[in-house]
Design an enzyme around this catalytic site. Sequence first.
Site, short mmCIF file in Angstrom:
data_model
loop_
_atom_site.label_atom_id
_atom_site.label_comp_id
_atom_site.label_asym_id
_atom_site.label_seq_id
_atom_site.Cartn_x
_atom_site.Cartn_y
_atom_site.Cartn_z
CB CYS A 298 44.04 49.75 49.68
SG CYS A 298 44.81 50.60 48.31
CB CYS B 259 46.22 47.99 47.20
SG CYS B 259 46.74 49.44 48.11
#
Length: 147
Positions: free
Chosen positions: A69, A72
């Site tokens: 991600c 993230c």
Amino acid sequence: MSASRQIVCGHCGRINRLPADRAVTGARCGSCHQPIFDGHPVEVDEAGFDRHLAQSGVPLLVDVWAPWCGPCRTMAPMFERAARQLEPKVRLLKLNADIAPSVSARLGISGIPTLLLMHGGREIARTSGAMDTPKIVAWTMAGLARP
Ligand code: ZN
């Protein structure tokens, strides 16, 4: 009678009981002798998460993330810096949704990154999307101030 609070060691998971009136900063774990708070988020798996959730005497700020991600990964250093500002008032955890899918399912995580503020086994607040360090800190403090 002096009040005490339970702090879960981020290194070995041992539950430490510290007097509420003693400074937690600099306190060392009775088992592994590492600092109980060292200015870094603690990476947890499912068992570690459950242990902190059930035993932590301080609120938890949980970053639910995954290695694939992008947002993230962008937020990771911001979350890391937030730990230095929020400890020892708050314990910061990093939960890899790929490693602990059952936890993210149980929590109803629909997108990542998601931040969860939890205390006493229950959720206080949650938000999704990457934030910088000042926003993470401000969001956490606002959540803790809520009755
Ligand atoms: Zn320890």
